[in-house]
Design a protein around this motif. Sequence first.
Motif, PDB file in Angstrom:
ATOM      1  N   PRO A 102      -5.624   4.737   1.896  1.00  0.00           N
ATOM      2  CA  PRO A 102      -4.222   4.277   0.988  1.00  0.00           C
ATOM      3  C   PRO A 102      -4.797   4.995  -0.193  1.00  0.00           C
ATOM      4  O   PRO A 102      -5.498   5.529  -0.643  1.00  0.00           O
TER       5      PRO A 102
ATOM      6  N   PRO B 185       4.058  -0.430  -4.729  1.00  0.00           N
ATOM      7  CA  PRO B 185       2.620  -0.288  -4.134  1.00  0.00           C
ATOM      8  C   PRO B 185       1.969  -1.194  -4.313  1.00  0.00           C
ATOM      9  O   PRO B 185       2.126  -1.703  -5.655  1.00  0.00           O
ATOM     10  N   THR B 186       0.644  -1.498  -3.149  1.00  0.00           N
ATOM     11  CA  THR B 186      -0.214  -2.443  -4.043  1.00  0.00           C
ATOM     12  C   THR B 186      -1.891  -2.233  -4.923  1.00  0.00           C
ATOM     13  O   THR B 186      -2.010  -0.962  -4.218  1.00  0.00           O
TER      14      THR B 186
ATOM     15  N   ILE C 130       1.048  -8.454  -1.940  1.00  0.00           N
ATOM     16  CA  ILE C 130       1.416  -7.706  -2.961  1.00  0.00           C
ATOM     17  C   ILE C 130       1.574  -8.777  -4.042  1.00  0.00           C
ATOM     18  O   ILE C 130       2.056  -9.490  -3.384  1.00  0.00           O
TER      19      ILE C 130
ATOM     20  N   GLY D 182      -3.543  -6.648  -5.403  1.00  0.00           N
ATOM     21  CA  GLY D 182      -3.237  -6.490  -3.889  1.00  0.00           C
ATOM     22  C   GLY D 182      -4.046  -5.970  -3.015  1.00  0.00           C
ATOM     23  O   GLY D 182      -4.568  -5.856  -3.464  1.00  0.00           O
TER      24      GLY D 182
ATOM     25  N   GLU E 243      -4.305  -3.340   0.920  1.00  0.00           N
ATOM     26  CA  GLU E 243      -2.959  -2.495   1.264  1.00  0.00           C
ATOM     27  C   GLU E 243      -3.872  -1.133   3.377  1.00  0.00           C
ATOM     28  O   GLU E 243      -4.224  -0.730   1.918  1.00  0.00           O
TER      29      GLU E 243
ATOM     30  N   PRO F 163      -1.355   3.774  -3.405  1.00  0.00           N
ATOM     31  CA  PRO F 163      -0.981   3.203  -3.651  1.00  0.00           C
ATOM     32  C   PRO F 163      -0.860   3.674  -5.510  1.00  0.00           C
ATOM     33  O   PRO F 163      -2.163   3.924  -5.994  1.00  0.00           O
TER      34      PRO F 163
ATOM     35  N   LYS G 264      -2.454  -3.628  10.492  1.00  0.00           N
ATOM     36  CA  LYS G 264      -1.650  -3.309   8.608  1.00  0.00           C
ATOM     37  C   LYS G 264      -1.622  -4.346   8.261  1.00  0.00           C
ATOM     38  O   LYS G 264      -1.423  -5.647   8.948  1.00  0.00           O
ATOM     39  N   SER G 265      -2.305  -4.664   6.717  1.00  0.00           N
ATOM     40  CA  SER G 265      -0.877  -5.795   6.378  1.00  0.00           C
ATOM     41  C   SER G 265      -1.068  -5.455   5.105  1.00  0.00           C
ATOM     42  O   SER G 265      -1.771  -3.977   4.142  1.00  0.00           O
ATOM     43  N   LYS G 266      -0.338  -5.657   4.295  1.00  0.00           N
ATOM     44  CA  LYS G 266      -0.016  -5.515   2.834  1.00  0.00           C
ATOM     45  C   LYS G 266       0.111  -7.147   2.023  1.00  0.00           C
ATOM     46  O   LYS G 266       1.821  -7.345   2.443  1.00  0.00           O
TER      47      LYS G 266
ATOM     48  N   ASP H 292      -3.768   0.718   6.467  1.00  0.00           N
ATOM     49  CA  ASP H 292      -3.205   0.610   7.643  1.00  0.00           C
ATOM     50  C   ASP H 292      -3.336   1.172   8.665  1.00  0.00           C
ATOM     51  O   ASP H 292      -3.471   3.179   8.753  1.00  0.00           O
TER      52      ASP H 292
ATOM     53  N   GLN I 161      -5.630  -1.992  -4.837  1.00  0.00           N
ATOM     54  CA  GLN I 161      -6.594  -2.078  -3.619  1.00  0.00           C
ATOM     55  C   GLN I 161      -7.602  -3.179  -4.335  1.00  0.00           C
ATOM     56  O   GLN I 161      -8.470  -2.127  -5.422  1.00  0.00           O
TER      57      GLN I 161
END
Length: 404
Positions: free
Chosen positions: A107, A35-36, A156, A134, A136, A109, A152-154, A138, A38
Amino acid sequence: MSSIQGSTLDISLQWAKRITVTALTTAAALVFVAPTAQANNGFNMPGYGTRALGMGGASIALPQDSLAAANNPAGMALVGDRFDVDLTVISADIDLDAAGNGYHDSPLPLVPEFGFNRRLSEDWTAGVSMISNGVELDYGEAVPGYGTTDLKSKLIQSIVHPTLTYRLAPGHYLGASLLLGAQRLRVSGIENLGLERTQGDWATGYGAAFGYIGRLSPEWQVGATYRTPMRFSRFDEYRRLLPEGRIDMPQQAGIGLAYTPNERLTLALDVMWLGWSEENTWGNAFTEGGALGDRDGPGFGWQDQRVLRIGASYDVTPHWTLRSGVSLASKLVSGDESRLAALAPLMGRDHYTVGTSYTLGNGIELNGAFIHMPYEHLHGAGASRGVDVGIGVDMLSFGIGVPL
């Protein structure tokens, strides 16, 4: 003497090669499955390593573990033979108001980091630090003005720092890191910007970092570091969205001081500069003028950032340490850029931290830190009028340090 030094350098390079191959393999895996973060100083974390985070990130003149290369490569000279693994849990509250409608995401993460360091001789060390950055989010539904599917964007990013340090003179060290990075990006819900649903894309990049750390007196230590820009390959799936389809990382520089007035108390201060405006994707304004994907096309409109980090560490007992700190940063982005900030709401600036460590009888260290970033709100203006974005973040970081 020259043959001994040459032999030591050969050994150093062999260790660096082994460490780099192992770290790259791990980072390549993490960039696809982890996971990313924030991130909060722009795209960067406020500091790297649980111990540094407990002191507001202040670390340029105060290395405390084998994540030190991410803060100042020269710091690896002072952390000894050790292995560290950290995991940060990030809780973010993200709000978007577009065309009078509200959207929210929370999120949670997980951010892994690790470091390894080995003393090769009296003068040389070799090690590696691996960090993650990163964003993340949604929003769970389509947002008018952006597209017809879930927005949404992600992104990493993992960066490996294979590092060598050299002792110039007693108490004075130079360090150099090769920066090897991998990125994975996936964005959807922006059909109105000309991008249909994609499966995501990845890119690799490189750069370098250099540092110095020196003991001025028994009480005072000074550090300085510089990181070159990191150049990443193109995201082919996003070449018509991002300027030149790239997300490069900017150059940055910092200086630090550490002061130890007595055997229990240590104070640290960092001043940093991050050149976000120099990189097209980060620095170009939303109204830059060129078409999407062009070198002068729309970007996030970020400004260069100045960061002040102050921290304190107090040894309550030989085994137990308490930490506290603050990181204060200049304004990153204006309300004119809030339309794309909805995809990367990274405008948070200030962080308040506490941390602790406990050393077990076998030398293994248990570390923890809590970081609070107050809610930051961006009110849309100009071409971004009608788009408001807000974010607040809390982080819990845990780490284990193992002497080798």
